[in-house]
Write a protein that holds these residues in place. Sequence first.
Motif, PDB file in Angstrom:
ATOM      1  N   VAL A 132     -10.945  -5.328  -4.763  1.00  0.00           N
ATOM      2  CA  VAL A 132     -12.241  -5.339  -4.093  1.00  0.00           C
ATOM      3  C   VAL A 132     -13.344  -5.396  -5.130  1.00  0.00           C
ATOM      4  O   VAL A 132     -13.378  -4.585  -6.066  1.00  0.00           O
TER       5      VAL A 132
ATOM      6  N   GLN B  10       0.754  -1.640  -0.322  1.00  0.00           N
ATOM      7  CA  GLN B  10      -0.153  -2.780  -0.345  1.00  0.00           C
ATOM      8  C   GLN B  10      -1.228  -2.580  -1.404  1.00  0.00           C
ATOM      9  O   GLN B  10      -1.853  -1.523  -1.487  1.00  0.00           O
TER      10      GLN B  10
ATOM     11  N   LEU C 297     -12.672  -9.550  -1.127  1.00  0.00           N
ATOM     12  CA  LEU C 297     -11.453  -8.815  -0.841  1.00  0.00           C
ATOM     13  C   LEU C 297     -10.285  -9.741  -1.101  1.00  0.00           C
ATOM     14  O   LEU C 297     -10.112 -10.741  -0.406  1.00  0.00           O
ATOM     15  N   ASP C 298      -9.541  -9.426  -2.161  1.00  0.00           N
ATOM     16  CA  ASP C 298      -8.383 -10.245  -2.542  1.00  0.00           C
ATOM     17  C   ASP C 298      -8.766 -11.712  -2.702  1.00  0.00           C
ATOM     18  O   ASP C 298      -8.062 -12.633  -2.270  1.00  0.00           O
TER      19      ASP C 298
ATOM     20  N   HIS D  41      -4.807  -4.087  -3.113  1.00  0.00           N
ATOM     21  CA  HIS D  41      -5.991  -4.900  -2.811  1.00  0.00           C
ATOM     22  C   HIS D  41      -6.935  -4.872  -3.998  1.00  0.00           C
ATOM     23  O   HIS D  41      -7.039  -3.855  -4.702  1.00  0.00           O
TER      24      HIS D  41
ATOM     25  N   SER E  63      -7.579  -1.557   9.261  1.00  0.00           N
ATOM     26  CA  SER E  63      -6.597  -2.353   8.536  1.00  0.00           C
ATOM     27  C   SER E  63      -6.537  -1.900   7.085  1.00  0.00           C
ATOM     28  O   SER E  63      -7.427  -1.201   6.586  1.00  0.00           O
ATOM     29  N   SER E  64      -5.506  -2.327   6.414  1.00  0.00           N
ATOM     30  CA  SER E  64      -5.363  -1.986   5.002  1.00  0.00           C
ATOM     31  C   SER E  64      -6.545  -2.514   4.198  1.00  0.00           C
ATOM     32  O   SER E  64      -7.079  -1.838   3.315  1.00  0.00           O
ATOM     33  N   GLY E  65      -7.000  -3.744   4.547  1.00  0.00           N
ATOM     34  CA  GLY E  65      -8.131  -4.324   3.831  1.00  0.00           C
ATOM     35  C   GLY E  65      -9.421  -3.568   4.079  1.00  0.00           C
ATOM     36  O   GLY E  65     -10.203  -3.320   3.151  1.00  0.00           O
TER      37      GLY E  65
END
Length: 658
Positions: free
Chosen positions: A529, A525, A543-544, A527, A454-456
């Motif tokens: 971190v 996107q 995370l976010d 984020h 995933s992007s995260g």
Amino acid sequence: MQTVLVANRGEIACRILHTLRDRGLRSVAVYTDADAAAPHVAMADTAIRIGAGPIADSYLNIKVVIEAAQAAGADAVHPGYGFLSENPAFAEAVDAAGMTFIGPPAAAIRTMGDKALAKQAMQAAGVPCVPGYDGQSQDQAAMVAAAEQVGFPLMVKASAGGGGRGMRLVEAAADLPAALDLARAEAASAFGADHLILERALQGARHVEFQVFADAHGRVVHLAERDCSVQRRHQKVIEEAPCPVMRPDLRARMGEAAIAAARAVEYRGAGTIEFLLADDGTFYFLEMNTRLQVEHPVTELITGLDLVALQLDVAQGLPLPPDLEEVTLSGHAIEARVYAEDPAAGYLPSTGTVALWRPASGAGVRVDGGISEGQIISPFYDPMLAKVVAWGETREIARQRLMRALADTALIGPNSNIPALTAILSHPDFVAGNATTTFLADSGCDRVEHQPASSGATALAAALTLRAAQRAAAERAGYLSTELLGWTSGPAPDIPMTLSGPRDEETALRARCEDGVWHVTRGGQDHAVKILAYDGTQVTAELDGHSLRFWAIHRADGELAVQLSGQVWRFRSQNIRAARDAQADGRIMAPMPGQVMQIDVAAGRTVHKGQVLAVLEAMKMQHQIVAPAAGVVLEVNAAPGEQVTQGDLLIALELEEG
């Protein structure tokens, strides 16, 4: 009984060693060079080397195992399951050496270990059996003629052994010759015998087995049943006790049949009578496993018994406890087998070093493992690494606990089937208790696709990678406070980077560090971190704005492995072109380490798409290598009997255009 040699390895050796220690008995392990760092070696009081690695020269070699037991002064031998556990010659050799075999008499093993003889014995005892062919004639013509009488679909089964090896489902007559050849070869390799039987395939039934125990005083009892219907390629994946659809009257009838089966061969010790159970309540004998079963923990959890301890008592001539007639079943237990295999690559066996192993724990959770960090998982042995088991007052509580335990199990190194297990446990048919032996084939829930990160998750990997690079640079530069890492007098610069994933997919990123927070942009996107703590294995991060914990390992080869929510992703921080599929240009590579069993083509031969080119054997299973497209064989680079490693060139093709 003072000293017991455990003639096995892996999780079952560890399981037996636990009970030996609890009983105050001295224990002896055996090991090969491939297993020198395995946990069972360290757990035993004494360990004796019995070979290099291949099972034929070590764990299956009766002579060297007996010699090891004698050298260690053992007066008893526990075979575990697999290997020599169902070999009557081994039981006889243990007895001849003056030691106690912790298992049934050799005569019972010989009868029930041969599916043809077992079926004949059960028919004589009045135990219902699946219709089929168990004759002596094994030539192709006789088998084909018998199959026409049995009808299709049918099962081709090795008369010896078990565990799904030497077994093939045949849907139509045209598929029978190839199935016979594969089953015969697999049986010969796994069990040293290639005799086959045929049985009508009862599709849509449940696989239900009864745990039986018999002592030397003529008493035989059963400890209820286990449902083992969730199977892939005839190998059990998830087992539970009790069976979700069992009724008291049905349990009584099946239990009586199981006891009759054990009595018919004058059994002694722990054994399992396996049945196929149709939805109308009819049932048929399948086979008897004359040993402790892989799935025995679910019976232990609902009965409170130690089945290994009972085996020790029976082997010493003690009577079974009188209260076993009225054993009380408490709650529900479900077991999941964790294998070293890659579900997203067609369940190919996976080898390599165990970089991280942290089994789950908690209320109602039990993990029987046989691995440790730093251990190399080799292609020589069965791919099962551990069993994760959960108990609950109800089936649903047990299922939920098992789901959580699998998510909490940290395993980085070889690929594992944990994502597939999670998919199975969450499928509506399994949740409802409706799984039969065709469940996985019908539902397709075990056909797990590779899940891109995933992007995260990618942002977390980028932050960890850049953080590690900062610290490495600081060490090279000399003393520098970690508080100054990432500090700049001007605006933080963007750092361009490319992460390549486990399938060589590339992800372009930009990142910058401001006040200890990594701002990572992937596509459109963004984020944020912040790594709060990292001890080299477990990470606590934000995370976010959301706090989370996960596992991460920086490997010596520059790879970062991240396990998050039960998924493992591997990243490399380097700008590389995605690797081309080796088969796209006609190079047929070995998909896993193994032994070449057969090569079915030669240079100059024309092949069609899907044609079998070769057969590899790895982890005691045979794997067909097929042509990705039509073409002409340019080169054959392997021969039967050769050992190959993953990525070795086997065959080169000139593929047809289009």
